[in-house]
Design an enzyme around this catalytic site. Structure first.
Site, short mmCIF file in Angstrom:
data_model
loop_
_atom_site.label_atom_id
_atom_site.label_comp_id
_atom_site.label_asym_id
_atom_site.label_seq_id
_atom_site.Cartn_x
_atom_site.Cartn_y
_atom_site.Cartn_z
N CYS A 69 0.86 -1.28 0.05
CA CYS A 69 0.02 -0.13 0.12
C CYS A 69 1.00 1.15 -0.02
CB CYS A 69 -0.94 0.11 1.15
SG CYS A 69 -2.05 -1.28 1.24
N GLU A 78 0.70 3.79 1.78
CA GLU A 78 1.32 4.21 3.19
C GLU A 78 2.24 3.52 3.82
OE1 GLU A 78 -1.98 3.28 1.99
OE2 GLU A 78 -3.37 3.56 3.48
N CYS A 116 -2.10 -1.32 7.22
CA CYS A 116 -1.28 -0.04 7.35
C CYS A 116 -1.61 0.70 8.63
CB CYS A 116 -2.00 0.91 6.14
SG CYS A 116 -1.32 0.34 4.51
#
Length: 126
Positions: free
Chosen positions: A53, A55, A89
């Site tokens: 991801c 993040e 995340c």
């Protein structure tokens, strides 16, 4: 850096996203206590477990450069909904910055602000 500027930095990363499977680009901009910003985008893989991801890309870039003093992160998508971090995340954010402020940005550039404890109540820590 203002909140709007941090959100824009996250939105700028949407173009760098590699998302041929979900077709859902995500960008992130992570701000350190001294104003340094690390950016990231989601990077997908045909073996879905190998996907990272936006993040986590930004956080791992910062950690690999010796930084762990994070104050806020902006997470941007192109949808009408606000782009909220996934559970994985959220757990990674908690590992490095339990007091992190999270700006969730939609495709119009509007955002909602959350604390990490709001997004991950009753979290797991050592």
């Amino acid at each position: 850096m203002t909140e709007k500027e941090l959100c824009q930095a996250a939105m700028d990363m949407l173009e760098r996203s590699y998302c041929p499977y979900s077709r859902f680009p995500v960008g992130a901009a992570l701000e350190c206590s001294d104003g340094t910003v690390f950016t990231g985008c989601n990077i997908e893989n045909a073996a879905y477990g190998a996907t990272v991801c936006a993040e986590r890309t930004a956080i791992f870039k910062a950690v690999s450069e010796g930084r762990r003093d994070f104050v806020r992160i902006a997470v941007a998508g192109r949808s009408a909904d606000y782009c909220v971090p996934c559970g994985t995340c959220r757990q990674v954010m908690l590992e490095f910055a339990p007091g992190l402020e999270v700006l969730c940005v939609n495709g119009a550039g509007d955002y909602e602000k959350y604390t990490l404890p709001q997004l991950l109540p009753h979290s797991f820590t050592l």
